[in-house]
Motif scaffolding. Structure first.
Motif, mmCIF file in Angstrom:
data_model
loop_
_atom_site.group_PDB
_atom_site.id
_atom_site.type_symbol
_atom_site.label_atom_id
_atom_site.label_comp_id
_atom_site.label_asym_id
_atom_site.label_seq_id
_atom_site.Cartn_x
_atom_site.Cartn_y
_atom_site.Cartn_z
ATOM 1 N N THR A 148 -38.330 -11.271 37.443
ATOM 2 C CA THR A 148 -39.102 -12.521 36.849
ATOM 3 C C THR A 148 -39.443 -12.121 35.801
ATOM 4 O OG1 THR A 148 -39.840 -13.037 39.418
ATOM 5 C CG2 THR A 148 -40.552 -14.194 37.588
ATOM 6 N N GLY A 149 -39.230 -13.268 35.096
ATOM 7 C CA GLY A 149 -39.460 -12.743 32.988
ATOM 8 C C GLY A 149 -40.790 -13.591 33.523
ATOM 9 N N PHE A 150 -41.789 -13.179 32.519
ATOM 10 C CA PHE A 150 -42.962 -13.800 32.029
ATOM 11 C C PHE A 150 -42.900 -13.938 30.388
ATOM 12 C CE2 PHE A 150 -48.024 -13.747 33.123
ATOM 13 C CZ PHE A 150 -47.881 -15.099 32.973
ATOM 14 N N LEU A 151 -42.879 -15.141 30.453
ATOM 15 C CA LEU A 151 -42.593 -15.600 28.345
ATOM 16 C C LEU A 151 -43.820 -16.462 27.815
ATOM 17 C CD1 LEU A 151 -38.743 -15.921 28.625
ATOM 18 C CD2 LEU A 151 -40.356 -14.238 28.896
ATOM 19 N N LEU B 139 -38.462 -9.439 23.523
ATOM 20 C CA LEU B 139 -36.943 -9.389 23.630
ATOM 21 C C LEU B 139 -37.157 -10.051 24.575
ATOM 22 C CD1 LEU B 139 -38.004 -5.281 23.398
ATOM 23 C CD2 LEU B 139 -37.634 -7.095 21.339
ATOM 24 N N LEU B 140 -36.230 -11.492 23.928
ATOM 25 C CA LEU B 140 -35.600 -12.234 24.431
ATOM 26 C C LEU B 140 -34.278 -11.604 24.541
ATOM 27 C CD1 LEU B 140 -37.292 -15.374 23.066
ATOM 28 C CD2 LEU B 140 -37.749 -13.956 25.455
ATOM 29 N N ALA B 141 -33.836 -11.163 24.694
ATOM 30 C CA ALA B 141 -32.449 -10.962 24.256
ATOM 31 C C ALA B 141 -32.196 -9.624 25.684
ATOM 32 C CB ALA B 141 -31.308 -9.752 23.377
ATOM 33 N N GLU B 142 -33.047 -8.859 25.893
ATOM 34 C CA GLU B 142 -33.259 -8.174 26.811
ATOM 35 C C GLU B 142 -33.873 -9.024 28.101
ATOM 36 O OE1 GLU B 142 -33.182 -4.727 29.475
ATOM 37 O OE2 GLU B 142 -32.506 -4.938 27.505
ATOM 38 N N THR C 290 -13.791 -22.601 26.552
ATOM 39 C CA THR C 290 -15.165 -21.418 26.956
ATOM 40 C C THR C 290 -16.776 -22.685 25.990
ATOM 41 O OG1 THR C 290 -13.592 -19.856 25.711
ATOM 42 C CG2 THR C 290 -16.326 -19.577 26.376
ATOM 43 N N GLU C 291 -16.994 -22.307 27.630
ATOM 44 C CA GLU C 291 -18.605 -23.024 27.029
ATOM 45 C C GLU C 291 -19.194 -22.501 26.876
ATOM 46 O OE1 GLU C 291 -18.661 -25.810 31.178
ATOM 47 O OE2 GLU C 291 -20.424 -24.342 31.244
ATOM 48 N N ARG C 292 -20.098 -22.897 25.871
ATOM 49 C CA ARG C 292 -20.553 -21.833 24.853
ATOM 50 C C ARG C 292 -21.956 -22.862 24.464
ATOM 51 N NH1 ARG C 292 -18.995 -22.002 19.073
ATOM 52 N NH2 ARG C 292 -19.970 -23.785 18.732
ATOM 53 N N ARG C 293 -22.994 -21.726 25.503
ATOM 54 C CA ARG C 293 -25.022 -22.307 25.295
ATOM 55 C C ARG C 293 -25.660 -21.644 24.443
ATOM 56 N NH1 ARG C 293 -26.071 -26.592 28.607
ATOM 57 N NH2 ARG C 293 -25.195 -26.636 30.678
ATOM 58 N N ALA C 294 -26.462 -22.167 24.026
ATOM 59 C CA ALA C 294 -27.223 -21.397 23.078
ATOM 60 C C ALA C 294 -27.799 -20.163 23.680
ATOM 61 C CB ALA C 294 -28.641 -22.269 22.764
ATOM 62 N N SER C 295 -28.605 -19.016 23.406
ATOM 63 C CA SER C 295 -29.366 -18.375 23.895
ATOM 64 C C SER C 295 -31.004 -18.389 24.858
ATOM 65 C CB SER C 295 -29.181 -17.169 22.848
ATOM 66 O OG SER C 295 -31.022 -17.384 21.460
ATOM 67 N N LEU C 296 -30.931 -17.617 25.308
ATOM 68 C CA LEU C 296 -32.196 -17.112 25.769
ATOM 69 C C LEU C 296 -33.396 -17.409 24.873
ATOM 70 C CD1 LEU C 296 -34.647 -17.560 28.452
ATOM 71 C CD2 LEU C 296 -34.369 -15.416 28.106
ATOM 72 N N GLU C 297 -33.232 -16.705 23.516
ATOM 73 C CA GLU C 297 -34.242 -17.317 22.470
ATOM 74 C C GLU C 297 -34.333 -18.727 22.146
ATOM 75 O OE1 GLU C 297 -33.696 -15.258 17.983
ATOM 76 O OE2 GLU C 297 -33.778 -14.289 19.543
ATOM 77 N N ASP C 298 -33.141 -19.473 21.722
ATOM 78 C CA ASP C 298 -33.302 -20.308 21.236
ATOM 79 C C ASP C 298 -33.232 -21.787 22.385
ATOM 80 O OD1 ASP C 298 -31.735 -19.757 18.505
ATOM 81 O OD2 ASP C 298 -29.740 -19.708 20.085
ATOM 82 N N ALA C 299 -33.128 -21.212 23.503
ATOM 83 C CA ALA C 299 -33.675 -22.290 23.598
ATOM 84 C C ALA C 299 -35.345 -22.215 24.463
ATOM 85 C CB ALA C 299 -32.775 -22.202 25.508
ATOM 86 N N TYR C 300 -35.645 -21.151 24.305
ATOM 87 C CA TYR C 300 -37.272 -19.954 24.341
ATOM 88 C C TYR C 300 -38.112 -21.473 23.283
ATOM 89 C CZ TYR C 300 -41.863 -17.319 23.877
ATOM 90 O OH TYR C 300 -42.740 -17.260 23.699
#
Length: 315
Positions: free
Chosen positions: A30-33, A186-189, A281-291
């Protein structure tokens, strides 16, 4: 399971944590952001009994941390890698913790080997780099072979090999049915490490759920289509009233970008019109963008722009 219920911490006029409720389940990471000042470290300190909540509860296996009979064997934690006497050697820094908890000295050597510090076990901690200090902190957290891991920014200062090692360690730990709560900026990680997320802002819960659902709910979907029959398929999309944008891919080949449409829907249209597709191909934003999108308005310390010549901020 870690259960946080209606947890609140007030310092004077500041509500560092505000009626926070979430659970951390075993078997997943579980990531705590949250932005700086969101209350993540304060929450972790209350879970570990280092700070008393103003109200609410934080329980581990249904009990407060302070009531656990042998806490080091139940919970391993890293909140501050620098909280070690600088004149102690790495081995001695762990040895006194082991002796205080009735853990055999052989376990000290085992965790030093696990984190890659065996060769510097006799060196003073004060001379360690930030990354070495992080590894020692993780070793301390693993000392009691715990069921729970609670780590605050564990990859700070680590090189790419070290970051990858921590990722694999946490995922293996969770795969054994144990419980992991880890914070990181480090959201990409985090996107590669965490299965679930708890996101907070200004002390309040912003989101809780799987990484996949968080990204899906907080980013737009675009389907990318590449076909040798571009004009024909463009006409088919137009006939269906589907908006698209002509573009090129990384190799300069023409593609169509179709917003707000799934690959299933676009693939079905291609099949019904007899158009062969070379890419779908489906393309979504990264976790960073969503965050960034989800926590907008919950940032306590926000910059106003980039400096430009003349000292005026860039809006």
């Amino acid at each position: 399971m870690i259960e946080v219920k209606n947890l609140t911490k007030v310092y004077g006029s500041v509500r560092a944590v505000d009626d926070l409720t979430f659970t951390v389940e075993p078997g997943v990471v579980t990531g705590f952001l949250g932005p700086n000042g969101a209350g993540k470290s304060t929450t972790m300190r209350m879970i570990l009994g280092l700070d008393a909540p103003t109200s609410g509860t934080a329980l581990i296996d249904g009990a407060p941390y302070r009531s656990l009979p042998n806490p080091l064997s139940k919970v391993g934690a890293l909140l501050d890698a620098k909280a070690v006497h600088p004149n102690r050697s790495a081995r001695n820094a762990l040895l006194w913790q082991a002796q205080a908890s009735g853990i055999e000295a052989s376990r000290v050597d085992a965790v030093l080997d696990l984190v890659g510090l065996t060769s510097v076990a006799g060196k003073k901690v004060g001379g360690f780099s930030l990354g070495m200090g992080q590894r020692l902190g993780i070793a301390a957290a693993m000392l009691g072979d715990p069921e729970y891991l609670i780590l605050d920014e564990p990859v700070n200062g680590l090189d790419p090999e070290g970051i990858r090692w921590v990722r694999e360690l946490l995922r293996r730990f969770a795969a054994e049915g144990r419980t992991v709560l880890v914070s990181s900026h480090l959201l990409a990680e985090m996107a590669q490490t965490a299965d679930r997320l708890v996101v907070i802002g200004q002390g309040r819960l912003v989101a809780s759920g799987s990484v996949h659902d968080f990204i899906k709910e907080n980013s737009a979907l675009t389907t990318v289509v590449r076909t040798p029959h571009l004009a024909e398929f463009s006409a088919a999309l137009t006939a269906e009233g589907i908006t698209f944008v002509p573009s090129t891919d990384a190799e300069g080949r023409p593609v169509l970008e179709v917003p707000s449409q799934s690959s299933d829907d676009i693939g079905a249209l291609a099949f019904s019109t007899g158009v062969m597709l070379s890419e779908l191909t489906e393309r979504r934003a990264s976790l960073e963008d969503a965050y960034i999108r989800r926590t907008e308005g919950a940032v306590q310390y926000a910059s106003t722009g980039f400096p430009v010549p003349g000292g005026q901020p860039n809006a």
